[in-house]
Design an enzyme around this catalytic site. Structure first.
Site, PDB file in Angstrom:
ATOM      1  N   ASN A 173       0.601  -0.981   0.329  1.00  0.00           N
ATOM      2  CA  ASN A 173      -0.009   0.433   0.030  1.00  0.00           C
ATOM      3  C   ASN A 173       1.014   1.448   0.596  1.00  0.00           C
ATOM      4  OD1 ASN A 173       0.375  -0.685   2.745  1.00  0.00           O
ATOM      5  ND2 ASN A 173      -1.050   0.304   3.348  1.00  0.00           N
ATOM      6  N   GLU A 272       3.916  -5.511  12.621  1.00  0.00           N
ATOM      7  CA  GLU A 272       2.481  -4.012  12.492  1.00  0.00           C
ATOM      8  C   GLU A 272       1.919  -4.453  11.399  1.00  0.00           C
ATOM      9  OE1 GLU A 272       6.170  -0.350  12.664  1.00  0.00           O
ATOM     10  OE2 GLU A 272       5.189  -0.763  10.570  1.00  0.00           O
ATOM     11  N   CYS A 306      -3.379   1.184   6.843  1.00  0.00           N
ATOM     12  CA  CYS A 306      -3.569   0.330   7.712  1.00  0.00           C
ATOM     13  C   CYS A 306      -4.489   1.047   8.668  1.00  0.00           C
ATOM     14  CB  CYS A 306      -2.655  -0.212   8.516  1.00  0.00           C
ATOM     15  SG  CYS A 306      -1.242   0.701   8.837  1.00  0.00           S
ATOM     16  N   GLU A 485       7.627   0.131  16.615  1.00  0.00           N
ATOM     17  CA  GLU A 485       8.797   0.935  15.793  1.00  0.00           C
ATOM     18  C   GLU A 485       9.175   2.326  16.023  1.00  0.00           C
ATOM     19  OE1 GLU A 485      10.597  -1.618  12.518  1.00  0.00           O
ATOM     20  OE2 GLU A 485       9.410  -3.174  13.496  1.00  0.00           O
TER      21      GLU A 485
HETATM   22  P1  NAD Z   1      -0.149  -9.426   3.262  1.00  0.00           P
HETATM   23  O1  NAD Z   1       0.610  -9.795   4.604  1.00  0.00           O
HETATM   24  O2  NAD Z   1      -0.553 -10.285   2.135  1.00  0.00           O
HETATM   25  O3  NAD Z   1       1.152  -9.041   2.679  1.00  0.00           O
HETATM   26  C1  NAD Z   1       2.563  -8.744   3.669  1.00  0.00           C
HETATM   27  C2  NAD Z   1       3.734  -9.449   2.655  1.00  0.00           C
HETATM   28  O4  NAD Z   1       3.897 -10.623   3.160  1.00  0.00           O
HETATM   29  C3  NAD Z   1       3.423  -9.398   1.036  1.00  0.00           C
HETATM   30  O5  NAD Z   1       5.311  -9.079   1.006  1.00  0.00           O
HETATM   31  C4  NAD Z   1       3.591 -10.377   0.843  1.00  0.00           C
HETATM   32  O6  NAD Z   1       4.027 -11.820  -0.298  1.00  0.00           O
HETATM   33  C5  NAD Z   1       3.655 -11.573   2.262  1.00  0.00           C
HETATM   34  N1  NAD Z   1       3.453 -12.734   2.867  1.00  0.00           N
HETATM   35  C6  NAD Z   1       2.130 -13.286   2.787  1.00  0.00           C
HETATM   36  N2  NAD Z   1       2.095 -14.237   2.891  1.00  0.00           N
HETATM   37  C7  NAD Z   1       2.868 -14.633   3.272  1.00  0.00           C
HETATM   38  C8  NAD Z   1       3.871 -15.428   4.057  1.00  0.00           C
HETATM   39  N3  NAD Z   1       3.631 -16.909   4.919  1.00  0.00           N
HETATM   40  N4  NAD Z   1       5.420 -15.825   4.584  1.00  0.00           N
HETATM   41  C9  NAD Z   1       6.349 -14.708   4.514  1.00  0.00           C
HETATM   42  N5  NAD Z   1       5.739 -14.083   3.816  1.00  0.00           N
HETATM   43  C10 NAD Z   1       4.335 -14.193   3.439  1.00  0.00           C
HETATM   44  O7  NAD Z   1      -0.744  -8.000   2.842  1.00  0.00           O
HETATM   45  P2  NAD Z   1      -0.904  -7.122   2.200  1.00  0.00           P
HETATM   46  O8  NAD Z   1      -2.509  -7.517   1.510  1.00  0.00           O
HETATM   47  O9  NAD Z   1       0.026  -6.439   1.081  1.00  0.00           O
HETATM   48  O10 NAD Z   1      -0.890  -5.946   2.804  1.00  0.00           O
HETATM   49  C11 NAD Z   1      -2.610  -5.148   3.370  1.00  0.00           C
HETATM   50  C12 NAD Z   1      -2.339  -5.770   4.833  1.00  0.00           C
HETATM   51  O11 NAD Z   1      -1.304  -4.672   5.437  1.00  0.00           O
HETATM   52  C13 NAD Z   1      -3.711  -4.749   5.490  1.00  0.00           C
HETATM   53  O12 NAD Z   1      -4.373  -5.955   6.221  1.00  0.00           O
HETATM   54  C14 NAD Z   1      -2.816  -3.532   6.474  1.00  0.00           C
HETATM   55  O13 NAD Z   1      -3.676  -3.012   7.134  1.00  0.00           O
HETATM   56  C15 NAD Z   1      -1.472  -4.320   6.352  1.00  0.00           C
HETATM   57  N6  NAD Z   1      -0.854  -3.401   7.201  1.00  0.00           N
HETATM   58  C16 NAD Z   1      -0.505  -2.469   8.191  1.00  0.00           C
HETATM   59  C17 NAD Z   1       0.766  -1.661   8.011  1.00  0.00           C
HETATM   60  C18 NAD Z   1       0.997  -0.900   9.772  1.00  0.00           C
HETATM   61  O14 NAD Z   1       1.577  -0.100  10.298  1.00  0.00           O
HETATM   62  N7  NAD Z   1       0.054  -2.565  10.744  1.00  0.00           N
HETATM   63  C19 NAD Z   1       0.744  -1.087   7.440  1.00  0.00           C
HETATM   64  C20 NAD Z   1       1.137  -1.489   6.317  1.00  0.00           C
HETATM   65  C21 NAD Z   1      -0.115  -2.422   5.985  1.00  0.00           C
HETATM   66  O1  6OD Z   2       3.639   6.249   8.767  1.00  0.00           O
HETATM   67  C1  6OD Z   2       4.408   4.797   8.694  1.00  0.00           C
HETATM   68  O2  6OD Z   2       6.001   5.142   9.587  1.00  0.00           O
HETATM   69  C2  6OD Z   2       3.720   4.167   8.725  1.00  0.00           C
HETATM   70  N1  6OD Z   2       4.755   2.860   9.363  1.00  0.00           N
HETATM   71  C3  6OD Z   2       2.781   4.151   8.452  1.00  0.00           C
HETATM   72  C4  6OD Z   2       2.466   2.971   8.532  1.00  0.00           C
HETATM   73  C5  6OD Z   2       0.943   3.030   7.748  1.00  0.00           C
HETATM   74  C6  6OD Z   2       0.168   2.129   7.022  1.00  0.00           C
HETATM   75  O3  6OD Z   2      -0.316   1.819   6.132  1.00  0.00           O
END
Ligand code: NAD
Ligand code: 6OD
Length: 505
Positions: A173, A272, A306, A485
């Site tokens: 994202n 995260e 997120c 972090e």
């Molecule tokens: P995802 O969990 O599907 O994938 C994230 C990464 O993990 C990708 O690089 C993917 O290839 C890898 N991955 C998937 N399965 C794996 C496994 N079994 N082992 C190792 N690697 C694996 O997430 P997404 O769809 O790419 O992103 C959206 C999600 O990310 C949403 O749930 C969003 O809330 C979350 N997100 C959280 C934060 C935060 O800071 N808390 C920030 C951004 C996105």
């Molecule tokens: O601003 C940041 O450092 C951070 N980790 C943002 C996360 C955004 C989630 O999609």
């Protein structure tokens, strides 16, 4: 060292048009490597295949981990904090020099607007490196003078050391922002890294590898492997015995899978994860600010942040007005090509993700929601009809048990519900398996502080949203994450402390 590789991003890619035959390589031990299988990267704007990506197999992941381990024994391992900070600043300079390529790469992969990439995503890459260059040189370790049994003195002091080889796995994202948010502190602490970007967003990470080479980061300190999660580079990395720690951003369910993989090697993890974030609008709020702030917090990046608010609770006296105004603003958000300056929306990352989000729009209706705005798919009459666009959507009328109220959707959608008093507002906000961020709109200073104390969230924003100071703790509670972090909290994760106790007699 292989330096000087500079991929130029054809301008047509920005609006989802294929031009040429790019094959993005992995970066291992200072070499750009292809070979083996590759996969296609499809534009979310048009559905066209834009480029291909070399998928790292087990042997490539092994070579990346081996190169990282070797780098720790080389010149990188001998550098002091000041020298590493200087390297980080060179990386920031080089990121700024490659600004236009990074914008093009990020926009091509995600379909976000050029305007957003130029103001949010790409500047944060350089800022992450400069911030952690400052923090690593300014943060002391602790020391204590201890009185011994014989009445003498002993000096205890902590020495900060790298953890070793760190695996960094990130989502699609905010690709460069989230990747550099972890690479910068990991390198500041002297680790070597193997990074795996999302299969959906391989491009800016590839430019980052070129930046690392050009900035003189020693071979093997930064390695890039492309691929998927299960059965591909992601799983190979998390199960690798040569990896000492794993930092991951992504879905909570993926976090669980990675935690299981990490358990075998007792590897440290920092997660995260997902959110189902609440926004609280009190009747005493500046309503103009609350409406505009909620437009940002629900629809920025197509709702694919997120931190986005998917549940908004509004105090009853202003509920009707707020709901009407938010719905109107959602319908006004301008659709346009990514390159057009007025564009305010973006497609979802893929056809698969659009299916999931549209499934939630249908589910919400089945659960009894009233659709105040959107709820469908825009029609363009041009190439964007092959892309993954959905309409920004505002819902109301659902109760706390509805799946729409509990599951993260990760699209441009929010649900609005009324509340009567502060206790009820805080209880509704906390009624979630997740606990990443909450946003509160109020003019009551006391209430603002009570919100900080009572909301189950790692981040509480008052009268603003996604305003970041990179020195502050960042992370989630409950299913939204493990650890923090940001600032010195990143140093805690990316370094080991050895306590040295010297008996001074
Ligand atoms: P995802 O969990 O599907 O994938 C994230 C990464 O993990 C990708 O690089 C993917 O290839 C890898 N991955 C998937 N399965 C794996 C496994 N079994 N082992 C190792 N690697 C694996 O997430 P997404 O769809 O790419 O992103 C959206 C999600 O990310 C949403 O749930 C969003 O809330 C979350 N997100 C959280 C934060 C935060 O800071 N808390 C920030 C951004 C996105
Ligand atoms: O601003 C940041 O450092 C951070 N980790 C943002 C996360 C955004 C989630 O999609």
């Amino acid at each position: 060292m292989t330096s000087g590789r500079t991929t130029r991003w054809p301008s047509g890619l920005i609006d989802g048009r294929r031009s040429g035959d790019l094959l993005l390589p992995n970066y291992v031990g200072g070499e750009f490597v292809t070979g083996g299988t590759s996969f296609a990267k499809v534009s979310p704007v048009t559905g066209e295949t834009l480029l291909h990506v070399a998928e790292a197999d087990q042997a490539t992941v092994d070579a990346a981990v081996t190169a990282a381990r070797a780098a720790l024994r080389g010149p990188w391992g001998a550098m002091g904090e000041g020298e590493r900070a200087a390297v980080l600043r060179r990386v920031a300079d080089e990121l700024e020099r490659r600004f236009d390529d990074l914008v093009a790469a990020e926009v091509a992969d995600t379909g976000k607007s050029v305007a957003q990439a130029r103001t949010l995503d790409i500047p944060r890459g350089a800022a992450n490196f400069r911030t952690f260059a400052d923090i690593i040189t300014a943060t002391p370790t602790e020391s204590f003078t201890t009185v011994t049994a014989s009445g003498g003195r002993a000096l205890n002091y902590a020495v900060r050391k790298p953890v070793g080889v760190v695996a960094i796995i990130v989502p699609w994202n905010l690709p460069l922002l989230l990747l550099t948010w972890k690479v910068a502190p990991a390198l500041a602490c002297g680790n070597a890294v193997v990074v795996k970007p999302s299969e959906e967003t391989p491009s800016s990470a590839t430019v980052l590898a070129e930046v690392m080479a050009a900035a003189g980061v020693p071979d093997g300190v930064f390695n890039l492997v492309h691929g998927f999660g299960p059965g591909s580079a992601g799983e190979a990395l998390t199960r690798h015995p040569g990896v000492d720690a794993i930092t991951f951003t992504g879905e909570s369910a993926t976090g669980s899978a990675i935690m299981r993989a990490a358990a075998d090697g007792v590897k440290a993890v920092s997660f995260e994860l997902g959110g189902k974030n609440a926004g609280l609008v009190f009747a005493d709020a500046d309503l103009d600010a609350a409406v505009e702030g909620s437009v940002r917090s629900s629809f920025t990046n197509g709702g694919q942040v997120c931190l986005c608010t998917e549940r908004i609770y509004v105090q009853r006296p202003v509920f009707e007005e707020f709901a009407a105004r938010l719905a109107k603003r959602a319908e006004e958000l301008a659709f346009g090509w990514p390159s057009e300056p007025a564009t305010m929306t973006m497609p979802l990352i893929s056809a698969k993700h659009r299916e999931k989000v549209l499934g939630h729009y249908d589910l919400a209706r089945t659960e009894g929601a009233t659709v105040l705005a959107g709820g469908g798919v825009p029609v363009f009459g041009d190439g964007r009809d092959g892309g993954s666009y959905v309409q920004p959507t505002v819902l109301t009328g659902l109760g706390r048990h509805a799946r729409t109220m509990r599951e993260e959707i990760f699209g441009p959608v929010c649900h609005i519900a009324p509340f009567d008093d502060e206790d009820e507002a805080f209880a509704q906000a906390n009624d979630s398996e997740y606990g990443l961020a909450a946003t509160v709109w109020t003019r009551d200073v006391g209430r603002a502080h009570r919100a900080g104390a009572r909301l189950d969230a790692g981040l509480v924003w008052v009268n603003t949203w996604f305003l970041r100071d990179l020195r502050t703790p960042f992370g989630g509670v409950k299913a939204s994450g493990v650890g923090r972090e940001g600032g010195t909290h990143s140093l805690h994760f990316y370094s080991e402390l050895t306590n040295v106790c010297v008996d001074l007699g």
